[in-house]
Each structure stands twice: as C-alpha cells, then as structure tokens.
Design a protein around this motif. Structure first.
Motif, mmCIF file in Angstrom:
data_model
loop_
_atom_site.group_PDB
_atom_site.id
_atom_site.type_symbol
_atom_site.label_atom_id
_atom_site.label_comp_id
_atom_site.label_asym_id
_atom_site.label_seq_id
_atom_site.Cartn_x
_atom_site.Cartn_y
_atom_site.Cartn_z
ATOM 1 N N LEU A 194 1.056 -1.205 0.097
ATOM 2 C CA LEU A 194 -0.041 0.043 -0.287
ATOM 3 C C LEU A 194 0.868 1.323 0.190
ATOM 4 O O LEU A 194 1.466 1.455 0.901
ATOM 5 N N LEU A 195 0.716 2.149 -1.099
ATOM 6 C CA LEU A 195 1.549 3.288 -1.187
ATOM 7 C C LEU A 195 0.761 4.470 -0.697
ATOM 8 O O LEU A 195 -0.560 4.419 -1.269
ATOM 9 N N PRO A 196 1.277 5.324 0.135
ATOM 10 C CA PRO A 196 0.195 6.332 0.235
ATOM 11 C C PRO A 196 -0.437 7.066 -0.838
ATOM 12 O O PRO A 196 0.283 7.566 -1.915
ATOM 13 N N GLY A 197 -1.745 7.285 -0.597
ATOM 14 C CA GLY A 197 -2.401 7.893 -1.697
ATOM 15 C C GLY A 197 -2.877 7.160 -2.877
ATOM 16 O O GLY A 197 -3.438 7.759 -3.708
ATOM 17 N N ARG A 198 -2.496 5.935 -2.901
ATOM 18 C CA ARG A 198 -2.780 5.018 -4.027
ATOM 19 C C ARG A 198 -3.785 3.784 -3.332
ATOM 20 O O ARG A 198 -3.331 3.351 -2.391
ATOM 21 N N ARG A 208 -15.972 -11.131 -3.521
ATOM 22 C CA ARG A 208 -16.354 -9.843 -3.497
ATOM 23 C C ARG A 208 -14.804 -9.112 -3.710
ATOM 24 O O ARG A 208 -13.823 -9.736 -3.433
ATOM 25 N N GLN A 209 -14.547 -7.626 -4.170
ATOM 26 C CA GLN A 209 -13.392 -7.294 -4.198
ATOM 27 C C GLN A 209 -13.617 -6.105 -2.957
ATOM 28 O O GLN A 209 -14.461 -5.457 -2.681
ATOM 29 N N VAL A 210 -12.223 -5.794 -2.418
ATOM 30 C CA VAL A 210 -12.182 -4.882 -1.583
ATOM 31 C C VAL A 210 -11.061 -3.744 -2.021
ATOM 32 O O VAL A 210 -10.200 -4.017 -2.711
ATOM 33 N N ALA A 211 -11.358 -2.353 -1.800
ATOM 34 C CA ALA A 211 -10.201 -1.309 -2.048
ATOM 35 C C ALA A 211 -9.618 -0.984 -0.933
ATOM 36 O O ALA A 211 -10.366 -0.741 0.104
ATOM 37 N N LEU A 212 -8.127 -1.060 -0.829
ATOM 38 C CA LEU A 212 -7.507 -0.951 0.380
ATOM 39 C C LEU A 212 -6.753 0.458 0.077
ATOM 40 O O LEU A 212 -6.298 0.697 -1.072
ATOM 41 N N PHE A 213 -6.754 1.377 0.938
ATOM 42 C CA PHE A 213 -6.054 2.714 0.962
ATOM 43 C C PHE A 213 -5.235 2.950 2.288
ATOM 44 O O PHE A 213 -5.654 2.431 3.343
ATOM 45 N N ARG A 214 -4.085 3.750 1.975
ATOM 46 C CA ARG A 214 -3.267 4.142 3.181
ATOM 47 C C ARG A 214 -2.931 5.643 2.838
ATOM 48 O O ARG A 214 -2.467 5.753 1.773
ATOM 49 N N ASP A 215 -3.217 6.403 3.770
ATOM 50 C CA ASP A 215 -3.247 7.845 3.543
ATOM 51 C C ASP A 215 -1.566 8.187 3.997
ATOM 52 O O ASP A 215 -1.184 7.375 4.468
ATOM 53 N N ARG A 216 -1.314 9.577 3.560
ATOM 54 C CA ARG A 216 -0.231 9.946 4.046
ATOM 55 C C ARG A 216 0.371 10.117 5.432
ATOM 56 O O ARG A 216 1.485 9.812 5.663
ATOM 57 N N ALA A 217 -0.789 9.853 6.442
ATOM 58 C CA ALA A 217 -0.411 9.791 7.712
ATOM 59 C C ALA A 217 -0.177 8.349 8.149
ATOM 60 O O ALA A 217 0.006 8.114 9.394
ATOM 61 N N GLY A 218 -0.436 7.499 7.193
ATOM 62 C CA GLY A 218 -0.310 6.141 7.489
ATOM 63 C C GLY A 218 -1.603 5.392 7.973
ATOM 64 O O GLY A 218 -1.483 3.936 8.369
ATOM 65 N N LYS A 219 -2.711 6.195 8.198
ATOM 66 C CA LYS A 219 -3.891 5.289 8.404
ATOM 67 C C LYS A 219 -4.475 4.602 7.093
ATOM 68 O O LYS A 219 -4.567 4.968 5.946
ATOM 69 N N LEU A 220 -5.182 3.473 7.643
ATOM 70 C CA LEU A 220 -5.456 2.328 6.637
ATOM 71 C C LEU A 220 -7.260 2.485 6.678
ATOM 72 O O LEU A 220 -7.775 2.737 7.544
ATOM 73 N N TYR A 221 -7.595 2.070 5.349
ATOM 74 C CA TYR A 221 -9.003 2.120 4.937
ATOM 75 C C TYR A 221 -9.234 1.061 3.877
ATOM 76 O O TYR A 221 -8.566 0.436 3.373
ATOM 77 N N ALA A 222 -10.372 0.368 4.069
ATOM 78 C CA ALA A 222 -10.995 -0.649 3.347
ATOM 79 C C ALA A 222 -12.289 -0.321 2.900
ATOM 80 O O ALA A 222 -13.256 -0.398 4.239
ATOM 81 N N ILE A 223 -12.774 -0.262 1.657
ATOM 82 C CA ILE A 223 -13.990 -0.074 1.358
ATOM 83 C C ILE A 223 -14.278 -1.078 0.299
ATOM 84 O O ILE A 223 -13.479 -1.946 -0.416
#
Length: 119
Positions: free
Chosen positions: A32-36, A46-61
C-alpha cells in the motif's frame, strides 16, 4: 530503534464477519503506497479497495462503484473534504468517505466498509 513499516513484515488484515473474531490476511503493508489504492479479492468473490493515507492510516471499502457497477474504486483519486478522507470514482467522479462508505455527492448511496488492522 524503530523500523519504518515498509521494512517490517506487517500484514494487512480485514475483519470479514462482525460477529466473529475472524481476520483475513490480504497483503503486506508494503503493497500500500500512500495516496494510492489496491484491489484485493475476498474469499467470497467480492473485491475490496485498500488505501493508506499519507499519515499512515488504513482504510478498506468495497471496490464496486454502485453508480456504474464496475470494480474501480481502488483506482480512484484520494483526497479530503472538510476533514473527511475520500476516494473519487475514476469513472463518474462520485466521492466516497473512506471511513463510513457514505457517498459525499448522493446521501442515499453508501459502499461497505471493513475493519482493517496490521499484524
């Protein structure tokens, strides 16, 4: 001495069942690259979209765009609006809150979110 997350073997895990303490290992944190975004296939198809923001917080939708049905949210642009992190669909540009899944452009639409952790 502390190590940067990219130099460790941390794994990204999702809780797939709210009632159980079952965690599914998706990928390495270094994927997970920040912002991507990154898409991953879940055991039920099902498919999940994973994100990591520039502060390092993780999200999954959910990766499926509810407006067109395509699995593309992982390829969207990330940003924030009034302090709320979002991803904008690459197709029709609707923005989805990464914490709640709520569409910021149509309050009647929401995508699923997943509890996410590293281990």
């Amino acid at each position: 001495m502390t190590l940067a997350p990219e130099t460790t073997d941390l794994k990204i895990q999702l809780r797939l069942d709210d009632q159980a303490d079952d965690w599914f290992t998706v990928c390495n944190l270094s994927a997970l690259l920040p912002g991507r975004g990154v898409a991953a296939l879940l055991p039920d198809g099902r498919q999940v979209a994973l994100f990591r923001d520039r502060a390092g917080k993780l999200y999954a939708i959910d990766n499926r765009d509810p407006f067109c049905g395509a699995a593309v949210l992982s390829r969207g642009l990330t940003g924030s609006h009034q302090g709320r992190p979002f991803v904008a669909s690459p197709l029709l540009k609707q923005r989805f809150d990464l914490e709640s899944g709520q569409c910021l452009d149509d309050e009647t639409v929401r995508v699923a979110t997943y509890e996410i952790r590293t281990s």
